[in-house]
Motif scaffolding. Sequence first.
Motif, PDB file in Angstrom:
ATOM      1  N   MET A  78     -14.942   7.819 -40.704  1.00 13.99           N
ATOM      2  CA  MET A  78     -15.654   7.187 -39.592  1.00 13.99           C
ATOM      3  C   MET A  78     -14.647   6.651 -38.576  1.00 13.99           C
ATOM      4  N   ASP A  79     -14.682   5.367 -38.256  1.00 13.11           N
ATOM      5  CA  ASP A  79     -13.805   4.846 -37.202  1.00 13.11           C
ATOM      6  C   ASP A  79     -12.520   4.231 -37.738  1.00 13.11           C
ATOM      7  N   ARG A  80     -12.265   4.367 -39.045  1.00 11.30           N
ATOM      8  CA  ARG A  80     -11.077   3.739 -39.632  1.00 11.30           C
ATOM      9  C   ARG A  80      -9.818   4.536 -39.280  1.00 11.30           C
ATOM     10  N   THR A  81      -8.720   3.833 -39.139  1.00 10.95           N
ATOM     11  CA  THR A  81      -7.431   4.474 -38.865  1.00 10.95           C
ATOM     12  C   THR A  81      -6.460   4.174 -40.003  1.00 10.95           C
ATOM     13  N   GLY A  82      -5.482   5.069 -40.167  1.00 13.71           N
ATOM     14  CA  GLY A  82      -4.495   4.889 -41.222  1.00 13.71           C
ATOM     15  C   GLY A  82      -3.854   6.213 -41.569  1.00 13.71           C
ATOM     16  N   VAL A  83      -3.096   6.240 -42.632  1.00 14.43           N
ATOM     17  CA  VAL A  83      -2.423   7.453 -43.087  1.00 14.43           C
ATOM     18  C   VAL A  83      -3.459   8.412 -43.682  1.00 14.43           C
ATOM     19  N   ALA A  84      -3.387   9.672 -43.291  1.00 14.60           N
ATOM     20  CA  ALA A  84      -4.338  10.680 -43.771  1.00 14.60           C
ATOM     21  C   ALA A  84      -4.304  10.770 -45.294  1.00 14.60           C
TER      22      ALA A  84
END
Length: 248
Positions: A78-84
């Motif tokens: 969804m809208d979360r960001t971070g390391v794949a």
Amino acid sequence: MKRKEFLRGLGLMGIGSLAIPIINSCSKDNDSSDTSTDTGSDSGSSTGSGDCSVTNSETAGPFPTISPSSLVKSDIVMDRTGVAFTIKITVNNTKASCTALKDAIVDIWHCDKDGYYSEYGGTGMQSVNYTSVHFLRGRQTTDENGLVTFTSIFPGWYNGRATHIHVHIYNASGTSLLVTQIAFPEGANSAVALVNASTENGYTKGLSGYTYNATDNVFSDSTANEMAAVTGSVSDGFVLTHTINVAS
């Protein structure tokens, strides 16, 4: 009664109900240091290597998915960001010599890079209110190889807990088979260490105050059949592989 057994009982009684007991699994961190001797790559042993016993059950709380059947999807970012992060879970059936269990329903959920869960918040346990969103939660059905795959971001951590993923497995008819959690390898070159040093990807807490598996209130007794294998890199993303054994 041991604290862990008490937590398990509370969590399992709450499954399928909106009145899920909200229990404090985030006990105060003892500021433990990492005692892992892993100096190799960011990998660990996977469940099921010759062991056909049922994987340990664990508590689902305090942030279980409220309506998992509404979240049938493999991409849970969804809208979360971070390391794949790619999550690959294989489900085997101990009643069939640990062969792959097809058509099992697998729910997963985990926190974001800052340690927050969707569907909860505005309380002492989680001050940030995410009650109206459903990030990092999803449901998939196993294929003929017993496999489900989810696309996510690498989980962060919060006080009292090591990095982990929650899993609830049902049979094809929707009967609950197992609630468990997935542990992550730790050590200087582990994905946990590398990701939490990745400030450019928004992981700003580092590991100061982190609770390691050895003192985590869920994993401290053993991670023998809950430990995943994690490979990859911060730049390319990480892949988790794990096998969970259920009796179906």
